[in-house]
Scaffold this motif. Structure first.
Motif, mmCIF file in Angstrom:
data_model
loop_
_atom_site.group_PDB
_atom_site.id
_atom_site.type_symbol
_atom_site.label_atom_id
_atom_site.label_comp_id
_atom_site.label_asym_id
_atom_site.label_seq_id
_atom_site.Cartn_x
_atom_site.Cartn_y
_atom_site.Cartn_z
ATOM 1 N N LYS A 89 3.181 -23.086 9.306
ATOM 2 C CA LYS A 89 3.197 -22.251 10.297
ATOM 3 C C LYS A 89 2.495 -20.981 10.785
ATOM 4 C CE LYS A 89 6.602 -18.899 7.611
ATOM 5 N NZ LYS A 89 7.455 -18.080 7.247
ATOM 6 N N MET A 90 2.678 -20.781 11.685
ATOM 7 C CA MET A 90 2.472 -19.498 12.129
ATOM 8 C C MET A 90 2.492 -17.786 11.876
ATOM 9 S SD MET A 90 -0.488 -20.269 14.232
ATOM 10 C CE MET A 90 -0.497 -19.149 15.226
ATOM 11 N N VAL A 91 1.870 -17.622 11.494
ATOM 12 C CA VAL A 91 1.935 -16.098 10.483
ATOM 13 C C VAL A 91 1.999 -15.177 11.381
ATOM 14 C CG1 VAL A 91 2.910 -17.210 8.635
ATOM 15 C CG2 VAL A 91 0.751 -16.332 8.788
ATOM 16 N N CYS A 123 6.871 -14.546 20.566
ATOM 17 C CA CYS A 123 4.980 -15.725 20.075
ATOM 18 C C CYS A 123 3.707 -14.727 19.623
ATOM 19 C CB CYS A 123 4.609 -16.644 21.202
ATOM 20 S SG CYS A 123 6.214 -17.880 21.525
ATOM 21 N N LEU A 124 3.856 -13.361 20.231
ATOM 22 C CA LEU A 124 3.133 -12.081 20.305
ATOM 23 C C LEU A 124 2.728 -12.084 18.575
ATOM 24 C CD1 LEU A 124 3.669 -10.156 23.122
ATOM 25 C CD2 LEU A 124 1.727 -11.791 22.942
ATOM 26 N N ARG A 125 3.699 -12.411 18.389
ATOM 27 C CA ARG A 125 3.684 -12.337 17.031
ATOM 28 C C ARG A 125 2.697 -13.031 15.957
ATOM 29 N NH1 ARG A 125 10.154 -11.340 15.490
ATOM 30 N NH2 ARG A 125 10.219 -9.686 16.961
ATOM 31 N N ASN A 126 2.388 -14.673 16.233
ATOM 32 C CA ASN A 126 2.227 -15.444 15.872
ATOM 33 C C ASN A 126 0.435 -15.290 15.789
ATOM 34 O OD1 ASN A 126 4.850 -16.142 15.068
ATOM 35 N ND2 ASN A 126 4.116 -17.396 17.438
ATOM 36 N N LYS A 127 -0.333 -15.158 14.767
ATOM 37 C CA LYS A 127 -2.040 -14.545 14.608
ATOM 38 C C LYS A 127 -2.388 -15.141 13.866
ATOM 39 C CE LYS A 127 -0.295 -10.967 16.248
ATOM 40 N NZ LYS A 127 -0.761 -10.310 17.954
ATOM 41 N N LEU A 128 -1.998 -15.925 12.856
ATOM 42 C CA LEU A 128 -2.916 -17.376 11.920
ATOM 43 C C LEU A 128 -1.911 -18.733 11.606
ATOM 44 C CD1 LEU A 128 -4.258 -13.747 9.650
ATOM 45 C CD2 LEU A 128 -5.776 -15.211 11.033
ATOM 46 N N TRP A 129 -2.745 -19.461 11.767
ATOM 47 C CA TRP A 129 -1.948 -20.818 11.235
ATOM 48 C C TRP A 129 -1.753 -20.580 9.288
ATOM 49 C CZ3 TRP A 129 1.559 -24.120 12.399
ATOM 50 C CH2 TRP A 129 1.345 -25.382 11.335
#
Length: 341
Positions: free
Chosen positions: A329-331, A317-323
């Protein structure tokens, strides 16, 4: 995952969950005892370790106590939802007692957390009860300082250390929110809570020594903050989470798609008060934590459509930075084509 299918399969979710709302005072008092008493004992050992200058042992004890404080916080959390006991006054009394251990102001936090439940996944209210999340377009259009600040906040160090420490030491001390009618009263309660905590800390410092008590309490708060922040962070930051503008928002979808089923090892599930069943908690916050497992076992349909995350893989989940509003999805930075500040 089809939204219409979720709504059809869980159309009777209210009746499914209603029977699990009933508090059990025996379970509640057992949880208080097996959470608070060990924490007191560990704190005493920590103070003793400072006097003996056994700082390596002190650090290990701080981590262990951080886990017990997380369990105490879940009790406080349930009291704030009026779900831990039947009686409102008993919930408030125990919640205030727990806040002395966690240092998180009871009424102020409960009010902000209720707001989070009512608006979880709504784009208009990001950052309340969850870490602030920008969209790809918002980040591209932000100023240099805003992008830099966001980069630091959403870095691994920012999520794992900076944000939780800042949250514990500063955010809970300052009246940052003024969300709706009646909020001024809650802000005043936060000030009173801070003053009461200060008085208690000064008293204990005189008894046990300023160096020993303040060092121990600082370590306890930091360890607890880092542990608790992570377990709440994972719940809404998975790749396929749910975010919609208010006019398209749906409570059922926000609870099932926007929360995770955090499949934790039994020992972590115990320390975190079954927080892994976060999707059920968001569907019905009046279910006390000690009833969540039974609810999940007897209603497997609740786990069918939720994103299941195990402990080790949760660090992805640490990879997910922006919506990304287009992809829903989170990217990460690279997927968003944002390699620079």
């Amino acid at each position: 995952m089809n939204d219409a299918e979720i709504k059809l399969a869980l159309k009777n979710w209210r009746s499914l969950l209603r029977s699990y709302q009933m508090p059990n005072h025996k379970k509640a008092f057992i949880q208080i005892a097996n959470s608070i008493l060990p924490s007191i004992g560990i704190t005493a050992l920590m103070i003793y370790s400072v006097h003996l200058e056994m700082y390596w042992f002190l650090a290990l004890l701080a981590i262990l106590n951080g886990l017990f404080l997380s369990r105490i916080f879940i009790i406080q959390h349930d009291c704030g939802h009026q779900s831990f006991f039947k009686e409102k006054n008993l919930n408030k009394t125990v919640g205030l007692m727990c806040s002395v251990f966690t240092s998180i102001p009871y009424s102020y936090w409960a009010k902000a957390h209720d707001f989070h439940h009512a608006h979880n996944g709504q784009m208009e209210f990001r950052g309340i009860g969850d870490i602030p999340t920008m969209t790809v377009e918002e980040f591209k259009n932000a100023s240099f300082f805003q992008r830099l600040s966001y980069r630091v906040l959403r870095s691994d160090v920012g999520i794992l250390f900076i944000a939780p420490v800042a949250y514990m030491l500063f955010s809970n001390r300052l009246p940052l929110y003024n969300l709706n009618k009646g909020w001024k009263k809650v802000q005043r309660s936060q000030v009173y809570n801070n003053l009461i905590l200060l008085g208690i800390y000064i008293g204990f410092a005189f008894i046990f020594g300023f160096k020993a008590f303040l060092l121990v309490q600082l370590l306890n708060i930091v360890a607890f903050g880092i542990i608790a922040f992570w377990f709440f962070y994972v719940q809404h930051q998975h790749e396929e989470t749910y975010r919609e503008w208010k006019h398209n928002w749906d409570h059922l979808l926000a609870s099932i798609r926007g929360s995770t089923y955090y499949d934790l090892p039994k020992v972590l599930n115990w320390f975190t008060g079954n927080i892994g069943f976060h999707h059920i908690h968001h569907l019905n916050s009046r279910i006390p934590n000690y009833n969540l497992i039974e609810c999940a076992k007897k209603n497997p349909v609740l786990q069918k459509y939720v994103t299941k995350v195990k402990f080790i893989e949760s660090f992805k989940c640490l990879r997910n930075k922006l919506w990304d509003e287009k992809k829903k999805k989170m990217v990460g930075w690279r997927e968003a084509n944002l390699n620079l500040i």
